[in-house]
Motif scaffolding. Structure first.
Motif, PDB file in Angstrom:
ATOM      1  N   GLU A  97       0.943  -1.217   0.002  1.00 24.09           N
ATOM      2  CA  GLU A  97      -0.039  -0.022  -0.133  1.00 24.09           C
ATOM      3  C   GLU A  97       0.859   1.307  -0.145  1.00 24.09           C
ATOM      4  O   GLU A  97       0.440   2.135  -0.500  1.00 24.09           O
ATOM      5  CB  GLU A  97      -0.954  -0.115   1.287  1.00 24.09           C
ATOM      6  N   HIS A  98       1.949   1.248   0.771  1.00 26.91           N
ATOM      7  CA  HIS A  98       3.024   2.533   1.048  1.00 26.91           C
ATOM      8  C   HIS A  98       4.315   2.046   0.151  1.00 26.91           C
ATOM      9  O   HIS A  98       4.505   1.052   0.120  1.00 26.91           O
ATOM     10  CB  HIS A  98       2.954   2.662   2.582  1.00 26.91           C
ATOM     11  N   PRO A  99       4.893   3.138   0.128  1.00 29.99           N
ATOM     12  CA  PRO A  99       6.257   3.025  -0.246  1.00 29.99           C
ATOM     13  C   PRO A  99       7.271   2.169   0.672  1.00 29.99           C
ATOM     14  O   PRO A  99       6.832   2.155   1.790  1.00 29.99           O
ATOM     15  CB  PRO A  99       6.848   4.437  -0.094  1.00 29.99           C
ATOM     16  N   ILE A 100       8.040   1.429   0.010  1.00 29.94           N
ATOM     17  CA  ILE A 100       8.943   0.497   0.932  1.00 29.94           C
ATOM     18  C   ILE A 100      10.023   1.087   1.600  1.00 29.94           C
ATOM     19  O   ILE A 100      10.801   1.983   0.687  1.00 29.94           O
ATOM     20  CB  ILE A 100       9.576  -0.444   0.064  1.00 29.94           C
ATOM     21  N   ASP A 101      10.031   0.976   2.819  1.00 28.06           N
ATOM     22  CA  ASP A 101      11.362   1.329   3.560  1.00 28.06           C
ATOM     23  C   ASP A 101      12.432   0.490   3.407  1.00 28.06           C
ATOM     24  O   ASP A 101      12.254  -0.840   4.186  1.00 28.06           O
ATOM     25  CB  ASP A 101      10.713   1.617   5.016  1.00 28.06           C
ATOM     26  N   VAL A 102      13.510   0.621   2.562  1.00 33.77           N
ATOM     27  CA  VAL A 102      14.419  -0.301   2.555  1.00 33.77           C
ATOM     28  C   VAL A 102      14.917  -0.810   3.978  1.00 33.77           C
ATOM     29  O   VAL A 102      15.309  -2.032   3.905  1.00 33.77           O
ATOM     30  CB  VAL A 102      15.483   0.284   1.823  1.00 33.77           C
ATOM     31  N   VAL A 103      15.438   0.100   4.931  1.00 32.22           N
ATOM     32  CA  VAL A 103      15.906  -0.158   6.195  1.00 32.22           C
ATOM     33  C   VAL A 103      15.185  -1.124   6.806  1.00 32.22           C
ATOM     34  O   VAL A 103      15.536  -2.196   7.312  1.00 32.22           O
ATOM     35  CB  VAL A 103      16.637   1.124   6.911  1.00 32.22           C
ATOM     36  N   SER A 104      13.864  -0.898   6.948  1.00 34.05           N
ATOM     37  CA  SER A 104      12.861  -1.816   7.788  1.00 34.05           C
ATOM     38  C   SER A 104      12.610  -2.962   7.007  1.00 34.05           C
ATOM     39  O   SER A 104      12.701  -3.938   7.507  1.00 34.05           O
ATOM     40  CB  SER A 104      11.744  -1.189   7.683  1.00 34.05           C
ATOM     41  N   PHE A 105      12.772  -3.173   5.665  1.00 32.28           N
ATOM     42  CA  PHE A 105      12.433  -4.223   5.026  1.00 32.28           C
ATOM     43  C   PHE A 105      13.793  -5.428   5.129  1.00 32.28           C
ATOM     44  O   PHE A 105      13.551  -6.403   5.322  1.00 32.28           O
ATOM     45  CB  PHE A 105      12.255  -4.142   3.464  1.00 32.28           C
ATOM     46  N   LYS A 106      14.983  -4.811   5.083  1.00 33.27           N
ATOM     47  CA  LYS A 106      16.144  -5.210   5.332  1.00 33.27           C
ATOM     48  C   LYS A 106      16.277  -5.942   6.674  1.00 33.27           C
ATOM     49  O   LYS A 106      16.511  -7.191   6.991  1.00 33.27           O
ATOM     50  CB  LYS A 106      17.389  -4.416   4.937  1.00 33.27           C
ATOM     51  N   THR A 107      15.737  -5.121   7.681  1.00 33.59           N
ATOM     52  CA  THR A 107      15.685  -5.701   8.941  1.00 33.59           C
ATOM     53  C   THR A 107      14.822  -6.800   9.255  1.00 33.59           C
ATOM     54  O   THR A 107      15.224  -7.810   9.822  1.00 33.59           O
ATOM     55  CB  THR A 107      15.359  -4.584  10.005  1.00 33.59           C
ATOM     56  N   LEU A 108      13.596  -6.814   8.535  1.00 36.47           N
ATOM     57  CA  LEU A 108      12.575  -7.764   8.339  1.00 36.47           C
ATOM     58  C   LEU A 108      13.092  -9.057   8.132  1.00 36.47           C
ATOM     59  O   LEU A 108      12.972 -10.268   8.803  1.00 36.47           O
ATOM     60  CB  LEU A 108      11.441  -7.387   7.472  1.00 36.47           C
ATOM     61  N   ILE A 109      14.010  -9.073   6.981  1.00 34.53           N
ATOM     62  CA  ILE A 109      14.472 -10.465   6.403  1.00 34.53           C
ATOM     63  C   ILE A 109      15.658 -10.694   7.391  1.00 34.53           C
ATOM     64  O   ILE A 109      15.704 -11.995   7.612  1.00 34.53           O
ATOM     65  CB  ILE A 109      15.312  -9.982   4.935  1.00 34.53           C
ATOM     66  N   GLN A 110      16.430 -10.099   7.678  1.00 37.47           N
ATOM     67  CA  GLN A 110      17.560 -10.343   8.766  1.00 37.47           C
ATOM     68  C   GLN A 110      16.940 -11.082   9.918  1.00 37.47           C
ATOM     69  O   GLN A 110      17.794 -12.140  10.373  1.00 37.47           O
ATOM     70  CB  GLN A 110      18.428  -9.178   9.014  1.00 37.47           C
ATOM     71  N   ASN A 111      15.723 -10.587  10.478  1.00 38.64           N
ATOM     72  CA  ASN A 111      15.315 -11.464  11.593  1.00 38.64           C
ATOM     73  C   ASN A 111      14.443 -12.348  11.132  1.00 38.64           C
ATOM     74  O   ASN A 111      13.556 -12.670  12.361  1.00 38.64           O
ATOM     75  CB  ASN A 111      14.766 -10.270  12.447  1.00 38.64           C
ATOM     76  N   SER A 112      14.090 -12.927   9.976  1.00 38.35           N
ATOM     77  CA  SER A 112      13.046 -13.552   9.700  1.00 38.35           C
ATOM     78  C   SER A 112      13.655 -15.169   9.894  1.00 38.35           C
ATOM     79  O   SER A 112      14.858 -15.452   9.946  1.00 38.35           O
ATOM     80  CB  SER A 112      12.617 -13.332   8.399  1.00 38.35           C
ATOM     81  N   ILE A 113      12.645 -16.092   9.794  1.00 36.45           N
ATOM     82  CA  ILE A 113      12.872 -17.540  10.059  1.00 36.45           C
ATOM     83  C   ILE A 113      13.577 -17.954   8.990  1.00 36.45           C
ATOM     84  O   ILE A 113      14.415 -18.765   8.817  1.00 36.45           O
ATOM     85  CB  ILE A 113      11.439 -18.158  10.216  1.00 36.45           C
ATOM     86  N   MET A 114      13.463 -17.142   7.734  1.00 33.29           N
ATOM     87  CA  MET A 114      14.091 -17.750   6.489  1.00 33.29           C
ATOM     88  C   MET A 114      15.497 -17.656   6.552  1.00 33.29           C
ATOM     89  O   MET A 114      16.218 -19.017   6.047  1.00 33.29           O
ATOM     90  CB  MET A 114      13.742 -16.687   5.188  1.00 33.29           C
TER      91      MET A 114
END
Length: 455
Positions: free
Chosen positions: A31-48
């Protein structure tokens, strides 16, 4: 969690062979523009990044020649590709975000292969279009596994059930067992013949050898799940898959009526290939099993292949619900058979031979001998957010196959979107085809409502 070196399963090895190499692409629009820093943090902390497959290289043993997974350190900056420029800056004919992302994904199979010197996944952030494209080699997992992984990123995911789980086989009664045995023998024989020499009649929808390397176009067909449920209620004991394929059958017939350069016989067979989930429990899975070390019970490529015949019928003045009824008749027989399990075991057996390329050659031939590929994956029923950003749509496509038409449908939050990838030199107008599919469903809904009102 997992051993440092883990052998590939037979199904994983298939998707690494040159003629069966396969990449799955998920496009997640926000819905909103992607915040690259927040997205990178999401991936780093993900189960993936705790999952062995996403943290491993594929290494070939110099003695045995067998591939295995070898754990490595993941440099997330090599996997996160950020694009600031809008796609329309390259192609002025693109009018909206959906077309821009489709254009980008259509070019990926040829323009951007996954490097083998890092784990076989990437995430492309198309900032101008508020979309993230997850690219994963099929050897890491099938669509069911990867959708479960995707939903685990969300902080708002609720428990997801299969919205239209196919009925399980009932083995009660000698007659049912006899029918199951008979259908299994018939469909297994047809499967083997398709591997060897049987092929579809050539039409304006047909692909063939080398088509996987041709330039592609991508169009999107959108369906409301409520409309599909209205149609399935009108056709007793039907499923969402029956309705979907009925709409595709009707859409193909209308496309052939308007685009075919030769007259086709009524009932001409147009064969597709569909992947079937062989897990005991349908629908999305709980990714927390990865943490508990139980991911192998459902993760990976636990799929079989079935042949999916549909038939050309002149669509003018025909009851559109007949397309669903014909599909249901075929699919009821497929559900009674063990065709998907047979194909799974056949591929596992074939890949165990010293010359695995031979199996990939046969697999490629089966694709060339059919007309289209189709899959249907259940996504989250409720809207989700990633990194605090609400997700608008989830769409899936894959790398090219030697078929002119590749279709993947994903349901999400009351809608179902089907990505239609076509070889543009064979089908130059995929949006027309998408419109035929959408119109077919709407006409089926109207027929269903009219049937209900007359009862």
């Amino acid at each position: 969690m997992a051993e440092r070196n883990q052998p590939l399963t037979p199904m994983d090895r298939i998707f690494l062979q040159p003629k069966a190499y396969h990449i799955v692409n998920f496009a997640v629009a926000f819905e909103h523009p992607i915040d690259v820093v927040s997205f990178k943090t999401l991936i780093q902390n993900s189960i993936m990044l705790q999952h062995p497959r996403f943290c491993s290289l594929i290494v070939r043993d110099s003695c045995t020649g067998r591939e295995h997974w070898r754990r490595t350190v993941v440099d997330i900056d090599r996997h996160l590709i950020v694009l600031h420029r809008p796609i329309s800056a390259v192609d002025p004919s693109i009018s909206d975000d959906q077309d821009a992302v489709n254009n980008y994904m259509a070019d990926l199979p040829i323009s951007s292969p996954l490097p083998i010197d890092k784990p076989l996944w990437e995430i492309h952030l198309l900032l101008a279009h508020k979309t993230a494209v997850f690219r994963v080699n099929h050897a890491l997992g099938d669509g069911f596994s990867l959708m479960s992984m995707l939903q685990s990123f969300s902080s708002t995911t609720r428990k997801v059930h299969d919205q239209d789980a196919p009925p399980r086989r009932r083995w009660s009664g000698v007659w049912m067992l006899m029918k199951s045995f008979w259908y299994t023998v018939v469909f297994a024989f047809q499967f083997l013949m398709r591997l060897l020499w049987v092929w579809d009649e050539t039409t304006c929808l047909s692909g063939g050898s080398g088509v996987e390397l041709w330039p592609r176009r991508l169009a999107t067909a959108r369906f409301r799940l409520d409309d599909m449920k209205t149609v399935k209620r009108a056709v007793g004991q039907a499923t969402i898959n029956d309705v979907l394929v009925g709409a595709i059958s009707c859409g193909f017939s209308r496309y052939l009526d308007t685009r075919s350069t030769k007259a086709l016989k009524e009932g001409t067979q147009i064969t597709g290939i569909s992947m079937v989930n062989l897990r005991p429990r349908a629908g999305l899975q709980d990714i927390s099993d990865v943490i508990n070390g139980n991911y192998e019970t459902w993760w990976g490529n636990k799929i079989g292949v079935i042949l999916f015949p549909i038939y050309y019928h002149r669509s003018r003045n025909k009851d559109p619900l007949q397309f669903v009824r014909r599909t249901k008749t075929i699919m009821d027989k497929k559900k009674l058979s063990l065709e998907a399990l047979f194909s799974n075991k056949l591929m596992e057996f074939g890949i165990s031979f010293p010359v695995p390329k031979l199996l990939s050659t046969f697999y490629n031939r089966m694709l060339r001998n059919t007309t289209f590929f189709i899959s249907n994956i259940v996504g989250p029923r409720d809207e989700i957010t990633l990194a605090g950003n609400p997700v608008k749509t989830i769409r899936l496509t894959s790398s090219s196959l030697p078929q002119a038409i590749i279709m993947h449908m994903v349901s999400y939050a009351g809608m179902a979107e089907m990505q239609i990838s076509v070889a543009k030199d064979i089908i130059p107008d995929p949006k027309v085809l998408a419109n035929y599919f959408e119109d077919a469903l709407l006409q089926m809904k109207q027929a269903a409502e009219a049937q209900d009102s007359n009862c």
